[in-house]
Each structure stands twice: as C-alpha cells, then as structure tokens.
Design an enzyme around this catalytic site. Sequence first.
Site, PDB file in Angstrom:
ATOM      1  N   ASN A 152       0.845  -1.195   0.000  1.00 33.37           N
ATOM      2  CA  ASN A 152       0.000   0.000   0.000  1.00 33.37           C
ATOM      3  C   ASN A 152       0.883   1.247   0.000  1.00 33.37           C
ATOM      4  O   ASN A 152       2.110   1.151  -0.076  1.00 33.37           O
ATOM      5  CB  ASN A 152      -0.949  -0.010   1.207  1.00 33.37           C
ATOM      6  CG  ASN A 152      -0.204  -0.107   2.526  1.00 33.37           C
ATOM      7  OD1 ASN A 152       0.599   0.751   2.876  1.00 33.37           O
ATOM      8  ND2 ASN A 152      -0.451  -1.194   3.268  1.00 33.37           N
ATOM      9  N   PHE A 211      -4.372   3.355  14.762  1.00 30.64           N
ATOM     10  CA  PHE A 211      -4.781   4.325  13.742  1.00 30.64           C
ATOM     11  C   PHE A 211      -5.909   3.720  12.915  1.00 30.64           C
ATOM     12  O   PHE A 211      -5.929   2.507  12.651  1.00 30.64           O
ATOM     13  CB  PHE A 211      -3.606   4.659  12.824  1.00 30.64           C
ATOM     14  CG  PHE A 211      -2.756   5.800  13.314  1.00 30.64           C
ATOM     15  CD1 PHE A 211      -2.821   7.044  12.727  1.00 30.64           C
ATOM     16  CD2 PHE A 211      -1.894   5.620  14.388  1.00 30.64           C
ATOM     17  CE1 PHE A 211      -2.045   8.093  13.182  1.00 30.64           C
ATOM     18  CE2 PHE A 211      -1.109   6.651  14.852  1.00 30.64           C
ATOM     19  CZ  PHE A 211      -1.183   7.897  14.245  1.00 30.64           C
ATOM     20  N   LYS A 261     -13.852   0.555  15.986  1.00 32.43           N
ATOM     21  CA  LYS A 261     -12.592  -0.156  16.240  1.00 32.43           C
ATOM     22  C   LYS A 261     -12.140   0.018  17.686  1.00 32.43           C
ATOM     23  O   LYS A 261     -11.588  -0.895  18.288  1.00 32.43           O
ATOM     24  CB  LYS A 261     -11.503   0.356  15.296  1.00 32.43           C
ATOM     25  CG  LYS A 261     -11.674  -0.072  13.860  1.00 32.43           C
ATOM     26  CD  LYS A 261     -10.516   0.446  13.000  1.00 32.43           C
ATOM     27  CE  LYS A 261     -10.676   0.017  11.557  1.00 32.43           C
ATOM     28  NZ  LYS A 261      -9.581   0.526  10.701  1.00 32.43           N
ATOM     29  N   LYS A 291     -11.739  -3.602  19.513  1.00 27.74           N
ATOM     30  CA  LYS A 291     -10.364  -4.078  19.666  1.00 27.74           C
ATOM     31  C   LYS A 291      -9.777  -3.771  21.042  1.00 27.74           C
ATOM     32  O   LYS A 291      -8.578  -3.930  21.257  1.00 27.74           O
ATOM     33  CB  LYS A 291      -9.490  -3.501  18.551  1.00 27.74           C
ATOM     34  CG  LYS A 291     -10.029  -3.886  17.176  1.00 27.74           C
ATOM     35  CD  LYS A 291      -9.098  -3.545  16.032  1.00 27.74           C
ATOM     36  CE  LYS A 291      -9.709  -3.991  14.712  1.00 27.74           C
ATOM     37  NZ  LYS A 291      -8.797  -3.825  13.560  1.00 27.74           N
TER      38      LYS A 291
END
Length: 402
Positions: free
Chosen positions: A209, A323, A337, A341
């Site tokens: 990426n 992030f 998230k 998480k």
Amino acid sequence: MNRNKNILLGVTGGIAAYKACALTSKLTQQGANVQVIMTENAAKFVSPLTFQALSRNPVYTDTFDEKDPASIAHIDLADWADVTVLAPATANIIGKLAGGIADDMLSTVLLATQSAVYIAPAMNVHMYAHPAVMDNMKKLESWGYHFIEPGEGYLACGYVGKGRLEEPESIITAIEQHQAKKALFSGKKMLVSAGPTQEKVDPVRFFTNRSSGKMGFALAEAAAKLGAEVVLVTGPVSLETSNKQIKRIDVVTAEEMYQTMHDHFPASDIVVKAAAVADYRPKQVYEEKLKKQPDDWYVEMERTKDILQSLGEKKEHQFLAGFAAETTNPIEYGMAKLDQKNLDAIIVNNVAADGAGFGGDTNIVTYVNKFQQKKEISLASKQDIADKLLLLISHDMKDEPN
C-alpha cells in the site's frame, strides 16, 4: 529547575553576545553552575573577564590552554555538562556543528558532549533564511539538537525581521519547559509500528500500500525526545532513524510484523500501531516468476492476522492505541474499532482529505479516547501531530479527562 545544574554556555561572535552576559547572570542567580566557552570572535564583542565575574568560573577560549594538567579540558567540560546552551549561535557555529567540524574549543566540546544541546540562533534575517543555514538546522534538529527560535524585530544590521536572539528570560523558560517535557515518558517503554507490509506473489511481484511510515517514525522520534525507550517495528520504507533511544526492527510481511509486535508487547508500557498492515495476502506464493498469460489472471487472497485486535485481547497494563485510516464515515468506523479491539485510544484520519493520508509530510487527525472524548488536530506537520498525540496519551494514561 536550574539549581545545582551544570550548564555549559557557548558564546559565539555576534553583537548579541552581550545578551549572553545577562543569561549567565540569571542562570547563576538561579543556583546553576555555569561554565562559559567563548569563540575568538565572541571575545571581540565582550571580554572574557565579564563572563568570569558573572559565572564565578574561569572562561575557556583556547583548546590548548589546559588549566588543569590532570585532565583534558574539552573532554572534561563535555562530560561535566548537564545542559549545553549556544547563545548566540551564529550561522558559522551551526554550519560547523552540522558538518562535524572541530577546530576550536567550543566546536570540539560540542562534538564531545552527550548533554542536551539548546541552540539560540542570532543573525541577519537573510542569513537565517538562507537554504544552507536552514538545511543545517534541519539536520541538527533531526539529530536531537533543540532550537530556540529567534525573535522578530529591529536587527543590529538595520534590517527588521527574524534573527534577533531571544531574550535571556525566554531562553531559560524554553529550556525549563523542554526539560520538564523531556521527562514525560522517562522510564517508559514504547512500542510503535510504522510503514506498509509487502505480501509476496512471486519473486518479482508483491501486494503493498501507499504508506510511507512517516507518521509512525514521527511518533517514535517524539517519544524518544520525551524520554521513552522506543522499539520501532517498521515495514519496508526509505526513512532513517538516528536517535539512540530508538531500537529499529525491520520486517517485510504482515506475519513478521505480527510476531515482532507480540514479542515486544509484554515489556511495553505504551503501544501505538501506526503501520498500514495488509489485510489480505496471496493464498499461493510462487517460487518462480509467473509468465504473462493470454487471459485474465486471478489471485486468491486470504486474511492476515489482525495485529491490533490480538494485542487488545492480551492487553494487561499497556496503553494501546491504533490508527484508523478511513475514507467514509471515519469517526464512526474509528469509534467502532476503539470498542471492538479493546483500545485505550484510536487516531482517526480521513486519508482522502487534502493534506492528510499516505506519503505526505502533513496530516489531519481526530484522537478519540476510551471515554469517547474527541480531540481534533487540524492540518499540521506529522512531527507536530506526533507531539500533540503523545501529550494526549500522557494525559489519558493518568485516566484524566482531556
């Protein structure tokens, strides 16, 4: 803060040398032990005797004038200093230091000292803006030197602009504030991931990426400056690290990053996952280069391990932040998230926004902590954003609202 501190003051040849007299006096009055080194040109503006009277210590001007035969003066002074201050710092001494030149007492000590060095430039406005001077300052800053920017106003040369030595009181305040800030993460171990991963298809192809690693590297550098012992786990990037407090570990694949992050996670106090890890990898990896086919080619992909979620599941005492690089409903997805998480904070950025995203030197982020308090950080350099994020993390580690 300066009481009983050993402060080495380097004075170079500029009209602003007279302000160094006041700086010496104020530091001495605060209880600091001040030793002064003057260049040959500085002594043309102010007499060494002046600094001797104000500091109550001998003044050093000559590398070969050894006042004590039992020691080597420039090494002794370099080891003695808790803090070194260059005020005023001319373009000449900045260039010498950036070039590793040691041809007089002051430049020799500067290369030998391991103390924090604060540089207060003073020069003509056009000299200060010259590309060579700017490049030298950037180089020194990347090496860990600290700059106290000059003020704007009427200069001795007759120009009005940036280049005037900051006032002694402002120099002392800047040093004290930085010294206090420097201890913010003292004794803490920080684990940072940065950059992309590469997932091999065959010997010449891989999936990756656009991550440059700049945000993660900025966080690692900023944490080291705040006193943290940093482990930086990075995918393939073109960036360099120079800070001795950063242990860099290079990896290539998502699996390698997973293993390395888990290896260092138990001993870490703060963990920030800034890496853009591949979510998928080719299910089949070819040992030989695949030849061009006449028809379409399909690559079957499989999921990689979710590093952040797996760390959240094992989290004990660690402060864990991640992030979320999004393009649609970034805050909504970022907050999801945060909960899923088991994070202490999520840093959300819309990579489609101007000035944000991969590869650039700037970013725009929103910091959301576990109390769901949001702090927007507008367009700024990634270094500035890293500084602000670490202050927010420090605040949240005390479980205090921001």
